[in-house]
Design an enzyme around this catalytic site. Structure first.
Site, PDB file in Angstrom:
ATOM      1  N   SER A  64       8.756  -3.941   8.208  1.00 14.63           N
ATOM      2  CA  SER A  64       8.559  -5.926   7.711  1.00 14.63           C
ATOM      3  C   SER A  64       9.986  -6.557   7.764  1.00 14.63           C
ATOM      4  CB  SER A  64       7.712  -6.049   6.100  1.00 14.63           C
ATOM      5  OG  SER A  64       6.426  -5.047   6.797  1.00 14.63           O
TER       6      SER A  64
HETATM    7  N1  SAH Z   1       5.990  -0.382   5.373  1.00 11.34           N
HETATM    8  C1  SAH Z   1       6.775  -0.806   6.088  1.00 11.34           C
HETATM    9  C2  SAH Z   1       6.124  -1.647   7.493  1.00 11.34           C
HETATM   10  C3  SAH Z   1       4.963  -1.293   8.274  1.00 11.34           C
HETATM   11  S1  SAH Z   1       4.516  -1.773   9.865  1.00 11.34           S
HETATM   12  C4  SAH Z   1       8.144  -0.186   6.469  1.00 11.34           C
HETATM   13  O1  SAH Z   1       8.535  -1.559   4.773  1.00 11.34           O
HETATM   14  O2  SAH Z   1       8.669  -0.221   7.009  1.00 11.34           O
HETATM   15  C5  SAH Z   1       2.862  -0.561   9.518  1.00 11.34           C
HETATM   16  C6  SAH Z   1       3.038   0.347   9.779  1.00 11.34           C
HETATM   17  O3  SAH Z   1       1.271   0.980   9.097  1.00 11.34           O
HETATM   18  C7  SAH Z   1       3.582   1.452  10.648  1.00 11.34           C
HETATM   19  O4  SAH Z   1       4.014   2.073  10.660  1.00 11.34           O
HETATM   20  C8  SAH Z   1       1.905   2.100  11.352  1.00 11.34           C
HETATM   21  O5  SAH Z   1       1.982   3.372  12.387  1.00 11.34           O
HETATM   22  C9  SAH Z   1       1.325   2.271   9.933  1.00 11.34           C
HETATM   23  N2  SAH Z   1      -0.066   2.193   9.651  1.00 11.34           N
HETATM   24  C10 SAH Z   1      -1.295   1.675  10.986  1.00 11.34           C
HETATM   25  N3  SAH Z   1      -2.699   1.737  10.482  1.00 11.34           N
HETATM   26  C11 SAH Z   1      -2.577   2.619   9.528  1.00 11.34           C
HETATM   27  C12 SAH Z   1      -3.253   3.720   9.023  1.00 11.34           C
HETATM   28  N4  SAH Z   1      -4.903   4.005   8.947  1.00 11.34           N
HETATM   29  N5  SAH Z   1      -2.809   4.423   7.737  1.00 11.34           N
HETATM   30  C13 SAH Z   1      -1.465   5.212   7.201  1.00 11.34           C
HETATM   31  N6  SAH Z   1      -0.640   3.672   8.233  1.00 11.34           N
HETATM   32  C14 SAH Z   1      -0.944   3.251   9.446  1.00 11.34           C
END
Ligand code: SAH
Length: 215
Positions: A64
């Site tokens: 993010s």
């Molecule tokens: N918090 C992260 C950014 C995340 S991007 C950071 O600091 O880098 C969003 C993430 O959510 C992705 O890695 C994606 O694979 C994950 N994601 C999407 N749907 C999800 C679900 N149902 N359960 C767990 N993770 C999920």
């Protein structure tokens, strides 16, 4: 390499720019000054790590934007020793910011590759974070209830299981929406069956998806 003089200088500037954009929570700013964002990204991208932009990581996902991390973390309104569940570990950066703030972090990722990589990165920094591979829609009832729940992917609706895993007074932060952008939403649990909702501007996130992905 974990950190360097150059990276610290770049980070200092980035955090000051985030302060200028309106983030006033000193504890959030302190944690973001401390945690080296570049080690959550490919080592070739040192300078990219310290501009206020989202950036690609593995499996078609993104780390993010720093301002967004600061904004979501401020909305969570956590204090030391609070228990927080993060949905979407991604690179592990957001989890590290919370851990640096003294929060007990539980984080779930649905992509196996990211789940494994984030743990390696966090090991180099020494934070004690609980990682889970799975579908965040279900939450982690056995470790709850939580003081805070942070969803870092775009949710079409708030997963009902997560609302139930909040303590009374606990806060859930989620970018909510089905379209091209999402409305940052806070749900505060006010009683056994009651939640209060507020909206905090629009953002763009990768989608929250059901099930797990082996790569
Ligand atoms: N918090 C992260 C950014 C995340 S991007 C950071 O600091 O880098 C969003 C993430 O959510 C992705 O890695 C994606 O694979 C994950 N994601 C999407 N749907 C999800 C679900 N149902 N359960 C767990 N993770 C999920």
């Amino acid at each position: 390499m974990t950190d360097s003089f150059e990276a610290r200088g770049l980070r200092e500037k980035l955090i000051e720019s985030i302060r200028q954009k309106g983030i006033a929570d000193e504890e959030v700013l302190r944690a973001m000054k401390k945690v080296p964002r570049h080690i959550f990204m490919d080592p070739a991208f040192l300078h990219h790590a310290y501009v206020d932009k989202a950036f690609p990581i593995a499996s078609g996902q993104t780390i993010s934007q720093p301002y967004t991390v600061a904004f979501q973390t401020s909305l969570l309104n956590v204090k030391k020793r609070d228990k927080v569940l993060e949905i979407g570990t991604g690179s592990g950066y957001q989890a590290a910011i919370l851990a640096e703030m003294g929060v007990r972090v539980y984080t779930i990722e649905r992509c196996r590759e990211l789940f494994l990589k984030a743990q390696q990165t966090i090991a180099t920094l020494g934070y004690n974070i609980h990682f889970f591979y799975g579908d965040g829609f279900e939450g982690k009832e056995q470790y709850g209830p939580f003081d805070g729940i942070l969803i870092t992917a775009a949710a079409p609706e708030i997963p009902p299981a997560l609302l139930k895993q909040l303590k009374t007074g606990g806060r859930l932060v989620v970018p909510l929406g089905k379209g091209d952008y999402q409305v940052m939403t806070v749900a505060v649990r006010t009683g056994e069956e009651t939640w209060e909702y507020s909206s905090h501007g629009t953002f763009v996130f990768v989608p929250l998806l059901r099930g797990t992905q082996d790569k």
